[in-house]
Write a protein that holds these residues in place. Structure first.
Motif, PDB file in Angstrom:
ATOM      1  N   TRP A 115       2.888   3.161  -9.239  1.00  0.00           N
ATOM      2  CA  TRP A 115       3.133   2.168 -10.292  1.00  0.00           C
ATOM      3  C   TRP A 115       1.817   1.581 -10.805  1.00  0.00           C
ATOM      4  N   ARG A 116       0.888   1.283  -9.898  1.00  0.00           N
ATOM      5  CA  ARG A 116      -0.399   0.718 -10.325  1.00  0.00           C
ATOM      6  C   ARG A 116      -1.090   1.630 -11.339  1.00  0.00           C
ATOM      7  N   GLY A 117      -1.044   2.926 -11.082  1.00  0.00           N
ATOM      8  CA  GLY A 117      -1.679   3.870 -12.000  1.00  0.00           C
ATOM      9  C   GLY A 117      -1.077   3.809 -13.384  1.00  0.00           C
ATOM     10  N   TYR A 118       0.272   3.840 -13.462  1.00  0.00           N
ATOM     11  CA  TYR A 118       0.938   3.782 -14.763  1.00  0.00           C
ATOM     12  C   TYR A 118       0.715   2.428 -15.435  1.00  0.00           C
ATOM     13  N   ALA A 119       0.847   1.352 -14.657  1.00  0.00           N
ATOM     14  CA  ALA A 119       0.726   0.007 -15.223  1.00  0.00           C
ATOM     15  C   ALA A 119      -0.691  -0.260 -15.728  1.00  0.00           C
ATOM     16  N   PHE A 120      -1.691   0.331 -15.066  1.00  0.00           N
ATOM     17  CA  PHE A 120      -3.071   0.159 -15.519  1.00  0.00           C
ATOM     18  C   PHE A 120      -3.277   0.859 -16.867  1.00  0.00           C
ATOM     19  N   GLU A 121      -2.634   1.994 -17.050  1.00  0.00           N
ATOM     20  CA  GLU A 121      -2.717   2.669 -18.344  1.00  0.00           C
ATOM     21  C   GLU A 121      -2.161   1.770 -19.441  1.00  0.00           C
ATOM     22  N   ASP A 122      -1.023   1.121 -19.170  1.00  0.00           N
ATOM     23  CA  ASP A 122      -0.434   0.209 -20.151  1.00  0.00           C
ATOM     24  C   ASP A 122      -1.349  -0.988 -20.390  1.00  0.00           C
ATOM     25  N   LEU A 123      -1.972  -1.485 -19.328  1.00  0.00           N
ATOM     26  CA  LEU A 123      -2.916  -2.597 -19.460  1.00  0.00           C
ATOM     27  C   LEU A 123      -4.065  -2.216 -20.393  1.00  0.00           C
ATOM     28  N   CYS A 124      -4.538  -0.998 -20.272  1.00  0.00           N
ATOM     29  CA  CYS A 124      -5.637  -0.531 -21.137  1.00  0.00           C
ATOM     30  C   CYS A 124      -5.190  -0.456 -22.594  1.00  0.00           C
TER      31      CYS A 124
ATOM     32  N   ASP B 259       0.812  -1.221   0.000  1.00  0.00           N
ATOM     33  CA  ASP B 259       0.000   0.000   0.000  1.00  0.00           C
ATOM     34  C   ASP B 259       0.844   1.270   0.000  1.00  0.00           C
ATOM     35  N   SER B 260       2.124   1.135  -0.337  1.00  0.00           N
ATOM     36  CA  SER B 260       3.015   2.303  -0.322  1.00  0.00           C
ATOM     37  C   SER B 260       2.708   3.246  -1.484  1.00  0.00           C
ATOM     38  N   ALA B 261       3.163   4.484  -1.354  1.00  0.00           N
ATOM     39  CA  ALA B 261       2.943   5.480  -2.410  1.00  0.00           C
ATOM     40  C   ALA B 261       3.628   5.056  -3.707  1.00  0.00           C
ATOM     41  N   LYS B 262       4.817   4.444  -3.596  1.00  0.00           N
ATOM     42  CA  LYS B 262       5.564   4.037  -4.786  1.00  0.00           C
ATOM     43  C   LYS B 262       4.804   2.980  -5.576  1.00  0.00           C
ATOM     44  N   ILE B 263       4.255   1.998  -4.879  1.00  0.00           N
ATOM     45  CA  ILE B 263       3.536   0.924  -5.564  1.00  0.00           C
ATOM     46  C   ILE B 263       2.185   1.422  -6.076  1.00  0.00           C
ATOM     47  N   ASN B 264       1.534   2.298  -5.331  1.00  0.00           N
ATOM     48  CA  ASN B 264       0.274   2.866  -5.814  1.00  0.00           C
ATOM     49  C   ASN B 264       0.484   3.691  -7.087  1.00  0.00           C
TER      50      ASN B 264
END
Length: 481
Positions: free
Chosen positions: A355-364, A348-353
């Protein structure tokens, strides 16, 4: 383990097997994507001869040369029933031996020759391509019962030497199959088959890390959470995928160090760089060799060549798109004294959160067809890209994650939000969205409408600003086939 998904490719291979003419089939795709497994399952019990090239580099780091490749080919012939003879001196002789072997076994039924990891056999100055041309053009193509399947992970080699060959193999391949990573829907089916209980929220995250590569997915253990599995794969002292990054490039490219330099540099900015940027920052010469390297990385789906929306078509950008590489370079490479439970302790760290945002964009981006289906524009011709506008003294700049430019005079301005609950539009975000929409509208033709579109996990909270988005697409939509 029975094969999952791949119905289209299995049907294609079976139809080719049943055809009444000689077939030369090229199968290619990213390393670990399941090419060999596909062919083994689709044609189980029907392969007459099979051979796999030796890896270009052995465990000691030495190169496997032409002599070793030929010795290995001869051993394959012997193991599959050829009488003891002598090791062929060159590839012309090796393929002549294969012809003799097949003729001895010919009973009129379809004969399948499966040559796996074909690019590995083509060692420098070995004459391999010339011999393969001779085998097909002189003998195999004239035998209606022959089916030659060649397979490789070096996509650029497969395309240049087979599919787009301008020499003796020009137009000789009768069919090609590019095997892609699993979609979210296929990932879900795979995990269910393995007894792995995982929510769609976590299946999406697993895809954002492993990229839908079946080989990596087989390492996930049932009974463990996604965080526990990620620690086992990447951060444990005996992490299963600790050496995979370097192996990826060493097994596919002749100059892996240069490829890794390009990939490392591209990982430093999400929207990528121009060719000039790459040459300047990697110290690689801006010449034909760099063109070949960028083309090879693009063909192998490690990077993507694209033109930012509204910019010149003469200056392409290149961005890193392989999820595994993006994850590895961000969280694993260069880290000292890694916590073996890093992911669990920082989930739940800021760094991983972030990353989730950027990685979700790539997933889309990898699920554009599902997004188009949800928008009911599956049949409309579109182009996709990111867009950014530099700010100045007069106005604030803007960056848009995904723009879908459509032939029906509509542009979908897509915002991607990976949230653990419904997304709520705040007053500040409302202002940002209006600003971005207005800026984009100024850049496009007056006949073009801009539709603000939200792609998020669990939908949109109803409030005073929820009408800002004309369309809302959820994670469930991305799981559609």
């Amino acid at each position: 383990m029975a094969i999952l998904g791949r119905k289209k490719e299995i049907d294609e291979l079976k139809q080719l097997y049943s055809s009444d003419k000689a077939e030369f089939v090229a199968v290619y795709g990213r390393r670990r994507v399941g090419k060999t497994f596909l062919i083994d399952e689709a044609l189980k019990g029907l392969i007459t001869f099979r051979h796999a090239g030796l890896s270009p580099v052995d465990e000691s780091g030495a190169s496997n040369n032409s002599k070793q490749q030929l010795q290995h080919f001869y051993q394959s012939l012997q193991l599959q029933g050829m009488k003891k003879s002598h090791c062929p001196k060159n590839w012309l002789e090796a393929f002549f031996m294969l012809e003799q072997f097949l003729q001895q076994r010919d009973d009129g039924k379809r004969q399948v020759i499966f040559l796996d990891e074909l690019p590995w056999m083509d060692t420098p100055k070995s004459g391999f391509i010339t011999a393969l041309e001779s085998f097909w053009n002189t003998w195999a193509c004239h035998k209606q019962n022959q089916m030659l399947i060649v397979c490789g992970s070096a996509n650029s080699w497969m395309l240049d030497n087979l599919v787009n060959n301008h020499g003796g193999l020009y137009g000789r391949t009768t069919y090609e199959i590019k095997l892609m990573p699993f979609t979210l829907s296929e990932c879900e089916a795979f995990y269910k088959s393995q007894g792995i209980q995982m929510s769609r929220y976590d299946i999406a995250q697993a895809n954002m890390i492993l990229g839908g590569i079946p080989y990596y997915m087989t390492y996930l253990a049932k009974g463990k959470s996604l965080a526990q599995n990620i620690d086992t794969l990447f951060f444990d002292s005996n992490a299963k995928l600790k050496n995979e990054f370097s192996r990826l490039f060493a097994s596919v490219f002749t100059r892996p160090e240069d490829m890794i330099r390009i990939v490392r540099f591209l990982s430093s900015r999400r929207n990528g760089f121009t060719r000039d940027d790459i040459a300047q920052n990697t110290q690689l010469s801006n010449n034909g060799d760099l063109s070949k390297q960028l083309n090879a990385l693009t063909a192998s789906d490690f990077i993507e060549k694209y033109f930012p929306f509204g910019e010149s078509k003469r200056k392409p950008h290149y961005k890193l798109i392989d999820p595994f590489c993006l994850f590895y370079l961000r969280f694993v490479e260069g880290q000292k004294n890694i916590d073996p439970q890093f992911w669990m302790n920082n989930v739940d760290s800021a760094k991983i959160n972030a990353w989730r945002g950027y990685a979700f964009e790539d997933l889309c981006f990898r699920h554009i067809s599902q997004i188009k289906h949800a928008l009911q524009i599956a049949g409309v011709t579109t182009t996709q890209s990111a867009w950014s506008l530099q700010g100045d003294d007069k106005q604030v700049g803007a960056q848009i994650d995904l723009i879908i430019s459509r032939k029906d005079n509509v542009i979908n301005l897509c915002e991607m939000k990976f949230y653990s609950e419904e997304f709520t539009i705040s007053s500040d975000y409302h202002k940002t969205l209006v600003h971005r929409t207005n800026l984009l509208q100024q850049q496009v033709s007056r006949k073009t409408a801009v539709h603000s579109t939200l792609v998020t996990t669990y939908g949109l909270t109803y409030n005073a600003y929820s009408s800002d988005f004309m369309n809302t697409i959820t994670l469930d939509d991305l799981f559609n086939t």
